[in-house]
Design a protein around this motif. Structure first.
Motif, PDB file in Angstrom:
ATOM      1  N   GLU A  57      92.851 -56.241  81.060  1.00 41.75           N
ATOM      2  CA  GLU A  57      92.843 -54.974  81.793  1.00 41.75           C
ATOM      3  C   GLU A  57      92.918 -53.835  80.777  1.00 41.75           C
ATOM      4  O   GLU A  57      93.797 -53.803  79.929  1.00 41.75           O
ATOM      5  CB  GLU A  57      94.059 -54.890  82.731  1.00 41.75           C
ATOM      6  CG  GLU A  57      94.160 -56.011  83.748  1.00 41.75           C
ATOM      7  CD  GLU A  57      93.162 -55.885  84.871  1.00 41.75           C
ATOM      8  OE1 GLU A  57      92.695 -54.757  85.154  1.00 41.75           O
ATOM      9  OE2 GLU A  57      92.843 -56.924  85.475  1.00 41.75           O
ATOM     10  N   LYS A  58      91.981 -52.905  80.861  1.00 36.20           N
ATOM     11  CA  LYS A  58      91.989 -51.721  80.000  1.00 36.20           C
ATOM     12  C   LYS A  58      92.485 -50.546  80.824  1.00 36.20           C
ATOM     13  O   LYS A  58      92.072 -50.352  81.971  1.00 36.20           O
ATOM     14  CB  LYS A  58      90.583 -51.415  79.477  1.00 36.20           C
ATOM     15  CG  LYS A  58      90.036 -52.467  78.553  1.00 36.20           C
ATOM     16  CD  LYS A  58      90.621 -52.289  77.194  1.00 36.20           C
ATOM     17  CE  LYS A  58      89.789 -53.012  76.165  1.00 36.20           C
ATOM     18  NZ  LYS A  58      90.070 -52.581  74.827  1.00 36.20           N
ATOM     19  N   LYS A  59      93.345 -49.742  80.238  1.00 30.42           N
ATOM     20  CA  LYS A  59      93.880 -48.564  80.927  1.00 30.42           C
ATOM     21  C   LYS A  59      92.873 -47.417  80.871  1.00 30.42           C
ATOM     22  O   LYS A  59      91.991 -47.411  80.007  1.00 30.42           O
ATOM     23  CB  LYS A  59      95.176 -48.125  80.260  1.00 30.42           C
ATOM     24  CG  LYS A  59      96.286 -49.151  80.380  1.00 30.42           C
ATOM     25  CD  LYS A  59      97.527 -48.671  79.684  1.00 30.42           C
ATOM     26  CE  LYS A  59      98.628 -49.738  79.787  1.00 30.42           C
ATOM     27  NZ  LYS A  59      99.835 -49.325  79.093  1.00 30.42           N
ATOM     28  N   PRO A  60      93.028 -46.445  81.768  1.00 30.05           N
ATOM     29  CA  PRO A  60      92.169 -45.256  81.667  1.00 30.05           C
ATOM     30  C   PRO A  60      92.428 -44.574  80.314  1.00 30.05           C
ATOM     31  O   PRO A  60      93.539 -44.649  79.782  1.00 30.05           O
ATOM     32  CB  PRO A  60      92.624 -44.353  82.808  1.00 30.05           C
ATOM     33  CG  PRO A  60      93.448 -45.197  83.700  1.00 30.05           C
ATOM     34  CD  PRO A  60      93.943 -46.353  82.889  1.00 30.05           C
ATOM     35  N   ARG A  61      91.399 -43.939  79.761  1.00 30.62           N
ATOM     36  CA  ARG A  61      91.592 -43.278  78.478  1.00 30.62           C
ATOM     37  C   ARG A  61      90.743 -42.023  78.395  1.00 30.62           C
ATOM     38  O   ARG A  61      89.817 -41.835  79.177  1.00 30.62           O
ATOM     39  CB  ARG A  61      91.271 -44.224  77.337  1.00 30.62           C
ATOM     40  CG  ARG A  61      89.860 -44.732  77.321  1.00 30.62           C
ATOM     41  CD  ARG A  61      89.668 -45.824  76.271  1.00 30.62           C
ATOM     42  NE  ARG A  61      88.359 -46.418  76.366  1.00 30.62           N
ATOM     43  CZ  ARG A  61      87.307 -46.040  75.649  1.00 30.62           C
ATOM     44  NH1 ARG A  61      87.417 -45.064  74.779  1.00 30.62           N
ATOM     45  NH2 ARG A  61      86.149 -46.637  75.802  1.00 30.62           N
ATOM     46  N   ASP A  92      87.443 -44.404  83.224  1.00 32.88           N
ATOM     47  CA  ASP A  92      88.173 -45.208  84.205  1.00 32.88           C
ATOM     48  C   ASP A  92      88.775 -46.468  83.596  1.00 32.88           C
ATOM     49  O   ASP A  92      88.306 -46.971  82.577  1.00 32.88           O
ATOM     50  CB  ASP A  92      87.236 -45.627  85.338  1.00 32.88           C
ATOM     51  CG  ASP A  92      86.760 -44.451  86.169  1.00 32.88           C
ATOM     52  OD1 ASP A  92      87.484 -43.436  86.232  1.00 32.88           O
ATOM     53  OD2 ASP A  92      85.656 -44.551  86.744  1.00 32.88           O
ATOM     54  N   ALA A  93      89.797 -46.981  84.274  1.00 31.77           N
ATOM     55  CA  ALA A  93      90.356 -48.289  83.921  1.00 31.77           C
ATOM     56  C   ALA A  93      89.264 -49.321  84.170  1.00 31.77           C
ATOM     57  O   ALA A  93      88.401 -49.139  85.030  1.00 31.77           O
ATOM     58  CB  ALA A  93      91.581 -48.583  84.777  1.00 31.77           C
ATOM     59  N   ARG A  94      89.285 -50.393  83.388  1.00 31.18           N
ATOM     60  CA  ARG A  94      88.264 -51.411  83.560  1.00 31.18           C
ATOM     61  C   ARG A  94      88.783 -52.753  83.098  1.00 31.18           C
ATOM     62  O   ARG A  94      89.838 -52.842  82.479  1.00 31.18           O
ATOM     63  CB  ARG A  94      86.993 -51.043  82.796  1.00 31.18           C
ATOM     64  CG  ARG A  94      87.221 -50.912  81.310  1.00 31.18           C
ATOM     65  CD  ARG A  94      86.056 -50.223  80.610  1.00 31.18           C
ATOM     66  NE  ARG A  94      86.379 -50.011  79.212  1.00 31.18           N
ATOM     67  CZ  ARG A  94      85.805 -50.636  78.209  1.00 31.18           C
ATOM     68  NH1 ARG A  94      84.851 -51.523  78.449  1.00 31.18           N
ATOM     69  NH2 ARG A  94      86.136 -50.390  76.974  1.00 31.18           N
TER      70      ARG A  94
END
Length: 95
Positions: free
Chosen positions: A57-61, A75-77
């Motif tokens: 899970e990648k956080k929004p950045r 967006d998170a992805r």
């Protein structure tokens, strides 16, 4: 050498006298469907002697459009990662 689904099914067909070409193709399709479903569900996929596929899970950045210099929020992805097994890594490196 590029391996495709068709070439993989062909190798399976040639190495198993009791399978028809259609059965070999269905086996490849079944495996890929199971693998896709596991990753979509967020489960890992461990293939002993080959490696492990994981979903992270990648956080929004904060990102930037290089053409306009505009700052935006990405967006998170979810991303798929692969970690080869020690055996595979050794063979690839010729050890």
């Amino acid at each position: 050498m590029k391996i495709t689904k068709a070439s993989l099914a062909e190798v399976i067909y040639k190495n198993h006298d009791d399978l028809t070409k259609k059965q070999a193709e269905e086996a490849v399709e079944s495996f890929l469907r199971i693998a896709k479903d596991a990753l979509i569900d967020g489960s890992g996929l461990l293939l002993s002697g080959f490696g492990k596929f994981n979903v992270k899970e990648k956080k929004p950045r904060i990102g930037r459009n290089p053409q306009t210099e505009e700052t935006l929020i990405l967006d998170a992805r979810r991303v798929i990662t692969f970690k080869p097994s020690g055996k595979l890594r050794s063979k690839v490196n010729g050890k």
